[in-house]
Design a protein around this motif. Sequence first.
Motif, PDB file in Angstrom:
ATOM      1  N   TYR A 159      36.703  30.943  37.328  1.00 29.58           N
ATOM      2  CA  TYR A 159      37.784  31.601  38.066  1.00 29.58           C
ATOM      3  C   TYR A 159      38.577  30.575  38.865  1.00 29.58           C
ATOM      4  CZ  TYR A 159      39.999  35.284  40.903  1.00 29.58           C
ATOM      5  OH  TYR A 159      40.899  36.123  41.525  1.00 29.58           O
ATOM      6  N   GLU A 182      42.510  29.588  38.413  1.00 33.59           N
ATOM      7  CA  GLU A 182      43.446  29.694  39.525  1.00 33.59           C
ATOM      8  C   GLU A 182      44.166  28.370  39.777  1.00 33.59           C
ATOM      9  OE1 GLU A 182      44.508  32.238  42.183  1.00 33.59           O
ATOM     10  OE2 GLU A 182      44.355  32.899  40.104  1.00 33.59           O
ATOM     11  N   PHE A 242      43.460  36.015  49.526  1.00 30.47           N
ATOM     12  CA  PHE A 242      42.801  37.195  48.986  1.00 30.47           C
ATOM     13  C   PHE A 242      42.136  37.978  50.106  1.00 30.47           C
ATOM     14  CE2 PHE A 242      42.665  34.387  45.172  1.00 30.47           C
ATOM     15  CZ  PHE A 242      43.369  35.222  44.314  1.00 30.47           C
ATOM     16  N   ARG A 300      35.807  41.430  44.085  1.00 32.17           N
ATOM     17  CA  ARG A 300      36.771  41.406  42.985  1.00 32.17           C
ATOM     18  C   ARG A 300      36.084  41.649  41.645  1.00 32.17           C
ATOM     19  NH1 ARG A 300      39.513  35.846  44.213  1.00 32.17           N
ATOM     20  NH2 ARG A 300      38.321  35.840  46.146  1.00 32.17           N
ATOM     21  N   THR A 304      36.345  45.196  39.186  1.00 33.72           N
ATOM     22  CA  THR A 304      36.632  45.072  37.754  1.00 33.72           C
ATOM     23  C   THR A 304      35.595  45.815  36.921  1.00 33.72           C
ATOM     24  OG1 THR A 304      37.651  42.901  38.106  1.00 33.72           O
ATOM     25  CG2 THR A 304      36.975  43.435  35.861  1.00 33.72           C
ATOM     26  N   ASN A 340      47.848  45.384  43.224  1.00 31.30           N
ATOM     27  CA  ASN A 340      47.000  44.194  43.352  1.00 31.30           C
ATOM     28  C   ASN A 340      45.707  44.347  42.555  1.00 31.30           C
ATOM     29  OD1 ASN A 340      48.811  42.889  45.042  1.00 31.30           O
ATOM     30  ND2 ASN A 340      47.886  43.712  46.905  1.00 31.30           N
ATOM     31  N   ARG A 364      46.625  43.613  38.937  1.00 31.65           N
ATOM     32  CA  ARG A 364      46.883  42.186  38.757  1.00 31.65           C
ATOM     33  C   ARG A 364      45.578  41.395  38.747  1.00 31.65           C
ATOM     34  NH1 ARG A 364      49.713  41.532  43.018  1.00 31.65           N
ATOM     35  NH2 ARG A 364      51.620  42.340  42.070  1.00 31.65           N
ATOM     36  N   GLU A 365      44.661  41.749  39.639  1.00 37.77           N
ATOM     37  CA  GLU A 365      43.385  41.046  39.722  1.00 37.77           C
ATOM     38  C   GLU A 365      42.560  41.235  38.452  1.00 37.77           C
ATOM     39  OE1 GLU A 365      40.275  38.786  40.832  1.00 37.77           O
ATOM     40  OE2 GLU A 365      42.181  38.945  41.902  1.00 37.77           O
ATOM     41  N   ARG A 379      43.342  37.860  36.178  1.00 35.86           N
ATOM     42  CA  ARG A 379      42.386  36.885  36.697  1.00 35.86           C
ATOM     43  C   ARG A 379      40.951  37.129  36.231  1.00 35.86           C
ATOM     44  NH1 ARG A 379      45.383  38.076  41.726  1.00 35.86           N
ATOM     45  NH2 ARG A 379      47.000  36.485  41.971  1.00 35.86           N
TER      46      ARG A 379
END
Length: 318
Positions: free
Chosen positions: A36, A40, A59, A66, A70, A93, A96-97, A101
């Motif tokens: 991750y 990033e 964040f 996070r 998910t 958000n 998007r996460e 990501r």
Amino acid sequence: MITYEKLKNKPKQFQAFAGVSVAQFKELIQAIKPVYAQNEQERLSRAKRKRKIGGGRNFNLSMEDRLLVTLMYFRLYSSHALLGYLFDLDGTNIGREINQRMLPALLSVLPVPMQDELLSNRDEPPQIGGGKRIKTLKKLMEAHPEIKEVWVDATEQPIQRPSEKLARKQYYSGKQSEHTIKSQLLTTKKLILHVSGNIPGSVSDSTVLAGSGVMHSIPADVQVNLDRGYEGAEARYPNNKIYKAKRAQRNHPLTLFQKLYNHIINKTRILVEHVIGYLKKYRIVSELYRNRRSAHGDVVLAVAGLINFRALNSLDWA
């Protein structure tokens, strides 16, 4: 507000929400963190970015939260608005996460199925992180000579009615009488070895099997179990050891021996149905699919990787 620190103290609820145990979650988060961070760093260092690294908001959620949101999204398929409310974050958000990501990071570390088929739009499967990774189905079968029996089956998931006329025709499944997206699975009794995804629902199972190329990667001594829908597979793949239920023809009903043979074959085929059942416990691959169709293949791979992770109790195939 839900947090990892609160939920980990309730193991049953944690596994029901996330699909993995607390111990497996800890192993997964340790593997994800470096991947991750690398992703990033690449995102923040891209040439088109106008802000310097360090600019923008920080964040609000920890890495554990996070990952938890998910996994809950995959398992429960709740709306972004509801998850945002539960985790005290805006719904946009959350989306998007998950999509930009966490999903790429999960594909990099989980033992996801192979996807080296002709229908894939990738030159190479997405196993790009987490140490040594097996890249193709052929290499996977070579690495695990103990696999002597596999099952092939296709599953369809309903999707929203496409707005384009051509897509409406392509994704309409006459078998299901609705618009669907299809995935072909190659499995053992517990593992998902290969996935051919993002297939329009109108494409027949036999066509998907031919286009996937998986039969050429399966060793000749491995038994391949198919259902009756793969008519003529024995003639098309003479080098494979195929077991398939017999089908009655016009004016030629099945004999008693053929009926007994079908009964034996059907008893073994329930194993692949169990694996598909494990997959469909994750509502994101069983309920009406609301996300972008182009992302469906990655979602199926990630969920299948979670199933393999639980079955192997390891993040590596080897």
